[in-house]
Design an enzyme around this catalytic site. Structure first.
Site, PDB file in Angstrom:
ATOM      1  N   SER A 234       0.838  -1.201   0.000  1.00  0.00           N
ATOM      2  CA  SER A 234       0.000   0.000   0.000  1.00  0.00           C
ATOM      3  C   SER A 234       0.866   1.241   0.000  1.00  0.00           C
ATOM      4  CB  SER A 234      -0.927   0.001   1.216  1.00  0.00           C
ATOM      5  OG  SER A 234      -0.217   0.467   2.342  1.00  0.00           O
ATOM      6  N   LYS A 235       0.323   2.257  -0.607  1.00  0.00           N
ATOM      7  CA  LYS A 235       1.044   3.506  -0.763  1.00  0.00           C
ATOM      8  C   LYS A 235       1.398   4.088   0.604  1.00  0.00           C
ATOM      9  CE  LYS A 235       0.414   7.928  -2.953  1.00  0.00           C
ATOM     10  NZ  LYS A 235      -0.575   8.951  -3.175  1.00  0.00           N
ATOM     11  N   ARG A 236       0.539   3.840   1.581  1.00  0.00           N
ATOM     12  CA  ARG A 236       0.732   4.402   2.906  1.00  0.00           C
ATOM     13  C   ARG A 236       1.931   3.756   3.608  1.00  0.00           C
ATOM     14  NH1 ARG A 236      -1.965   2.961   7.225  1.00  0.00           N
ATOM     15  NH2 ARG A 236      -3.234   1.547   5.977  1.00  0.00           N
ATOM     16  N   ARG A 237       2.045   2.443   3.454  1.00  0.00           N
ATOM     17  CA  ARG A 237       3.078   1.725   4.203  1.00  0.00           C
ATOM     18  C   ARG A 237       4.364   1.459   3.433  1.00  0.00           C
ATOM     19  NH1 ARG A 237      -1.106  -1.799   6.889  1.00  0.00           N
ATOM     20  NH2 ARG A 237      -1.237  -2.853   4.895  1.00  0.00           N
ATOM     21  N   HIS A 238       4.271   1.404   2.114  1.00  0.00           N
ATOM     22  CA  HIS A 238       5.422   0.933   1.337  1.00  0.00           C
ATOM     23  C   HIS A 238       5.814   1.930   0.252  1.00  0.00           C
ATOM     24  CE1 HIS A 238       3.067  -2.675   2.664  1.00  0.00           C
ATOM     25  NE2 HIS A 238       4.253  -3.050   3.092  1.00  0.00           N
TER      26      HIS A 238
END
Ligand code: GLU
Length: 472
Positions: A234-238
């Site tokens: 995910s863009k948020r985590r990775h």
């Protein structure tokens, strides 16, 4: 097999997700392997997303990865008339109906936020209006079978397929309508895409058949990319944007090579394989259906291998932008000859081009940027640091200035204090480069030159004396 026609069909988001790039690559390898074509179709029916710069960004990143497409870029925003005609055809044949339900009324009737549309407006005889959407009437019985090269036959019961929207109340076509119309209109033979779209595939097939296309394309839904905990990327985590990897100094060839390993493997347990060989071997039948682990360490390893395989002159050329833009030293301090002299040593030690500046900053900074941790570990906490520095200064004032002589001089200093060379070297390295790790020390000193080396050793000695009274 007749030459396949495939398409890569990204929706513009402002960046190219690594999963999306992997989809592009697999389409491309499949098309090139079979002598077919790959179209680039931008799914930009959403006016907010159909900006030229977003589309150019996708093209730029594909070009960077050297993934070329055939023909002009197709933009759905320029084909709205086709979707309008298709909707009109479906409506004329009585296969659709208008619906004024909102998400809230659907949820209120069902009593559950996750349930699909209940067919409430099927027989209400509504007509087009500012708040009516057009739905396709799906069959109540039977099933749609998706033939998928990766997943086999996937069956979808019609009973659980809702009547879905094909044209929104704001008159824009939905993804399902535009996607199905275009795949048929463009003569797409194989739809290769992410597994997240599998659930929507029976809907796309229903639209397609309702429009009178009897032949289904062949599908290949590629496995999801997950992290080490098997969570979806995910863009948020990775770090998921290919552009981000580009900016960090990954080579496009390495990135492409790595992406090819996500759900597929070339023969012979090999990881690093030239793209021509991968194209020659690539088969959708060999794609794995379990999720693919996006392994940063493996990517780093592959990138490091690609960097090492470059001719030194190419490595130097590729590194220069990283040494010139946003470097921590004044631009005029960059000495290309000094960099060239250490380049082979740096090349053997970095994983990305983005790591190059920190390996060589000691050459271009007026004074090394001595990190606190490095000072503590390499100097302050080394009992013999002061005497080692004193002896190194004395030895380096006299010796020949070449790596062999510097090495010999340092061996003598180490022996004089009963230390291993690596122990004795640590204070010198930190004093001169500011770090505990870096390119081989004596080559580094050689390139830095006698004056600057001595100046830094003396400065470290003074700093040490200020903090810790000298034992001598
Ligand atoms: N536009 C879709 C996406 O970016 C892909 C559609 C397709 O490949 O069929 O997720």
């Amino acid at each position: 097999m007749p030459a396949p026609h495939v398409r890569f069909a990204p929706s513009p988001t402002g960046f190219l997700h690594v999963g999306s790039a992997r989809v592009a690559l697999f389409n491309w390898m499949f098309a090139r392997h079979h002598g077919g074509t790959m179209a680039l179709r931008i799914e930009d029916t959403d006016p907010a997303r159909s900006r030229d710069e977003l589309v150019e960004g996708i093209e730029r990143t594909l070009r960077w990865l050297a993934l070329d497409w055939d023909g002009e870029v197709v933009r759905q925003s320029q084909r709205l008339h086709l979707y309008r005609e298709a909707a009109a055809q479906l409506t004329a044949e009585g296969l659709t109906y208008w619906c004024d339900c909102t998400r809230e009324t659907v949820v209120a009737r069902a009593g559950s936020p996750t349930s699909g549309y209940d067919g409430y407006c099927r027989d209400r005889g509504l007509s087009i209006g500012p708040s009516t959407a057009l739905r396709l009437r799906t069959p109540d019985d039977g099933e749609t079978v998706v033939h998928d090269i990766v997943r086999g036959e996937v069956r979808f019961d019609h009973a659980s397929l809702e009547d879905f929207v094909v044209v929104r109340a704001d008159t824009t076509p939905t993804f399902l309508l535009a996607n199905a119309v275009d795949d048929a209109d463009m003569g797409i033979t194989h739809v290769v895409r992410g597994e997240d779209l599998l659930a929507s595939t029976p809907k796309a097939l229903l639209v397609r058949r309702a429009l009178g296309h009897a032949d289904d394309p062949v599908f290949a839904h590629l496995p999801l990319l997950v992290d080490e905990q098997r969570r979806k990327l995910s863009k948020r985590r990775h770090a998921v944007a290919v552009e981000e990897y580009r900016e960090k100094g990954y080579l496009p060839e390495a990135m492409r090579n790595y992406l090819a390993l996500l759900g597929w493997a070339p023969s012979g347990d090999r990881e690093i394989v030239p793209i021509e060989e991968m194209v020659a071997e690539f088969e959708l039948e060999a794609v794995n259906k379990s999720p693919a682990f996006f392994d940063r360490q493996k990517l780093d390893h592959i990138n490091a291998e690609y960097l090492r395989a470059l001719p030194v002159a190419t490595f130097v050329r590729e590194s220069l932008p990283w040494l010139m833009d946003d470097a921590p030293w004044p631009p005029e301090n960059l000495d290309p000859a000094a960099f060239e002299a250490v380049a082979p040593l740096v090349q053997a030690r970095v994983r990305t081009l983005g790591e190059v500046p920190q390996m060589v900053d000691f050459l271009f900074l007026e004074a090394p940027n001595v990190e606190d941790d490095a000072w503590e570990k390499g100097v302050a906490r080394v009992p013999a640091a002061a005497v080692v520095l004193d002896d190194a200064i004395a030895a380096f004032e006299e010796c020949h200035w070449d790596p062999t002589a510097l090495h010999e001089a340092m061996v003598t200093v180490a022996e004089g204090h009963g230390l291993k060379l690596s122990k004795a070297q640590a204070p010198v390295r930190v004093a001169v480069t500011g770090r505990t790790v870096g390119p081989p020390l004596f080559e580094s000193l050689h390139v830095l030159g006698r004056e600057r080396t001595l100046e830094r050793l003396r400065a470290a000695r003074d700093r040490l004396a200020a903090g810790h009274p000298s034992p001598r």
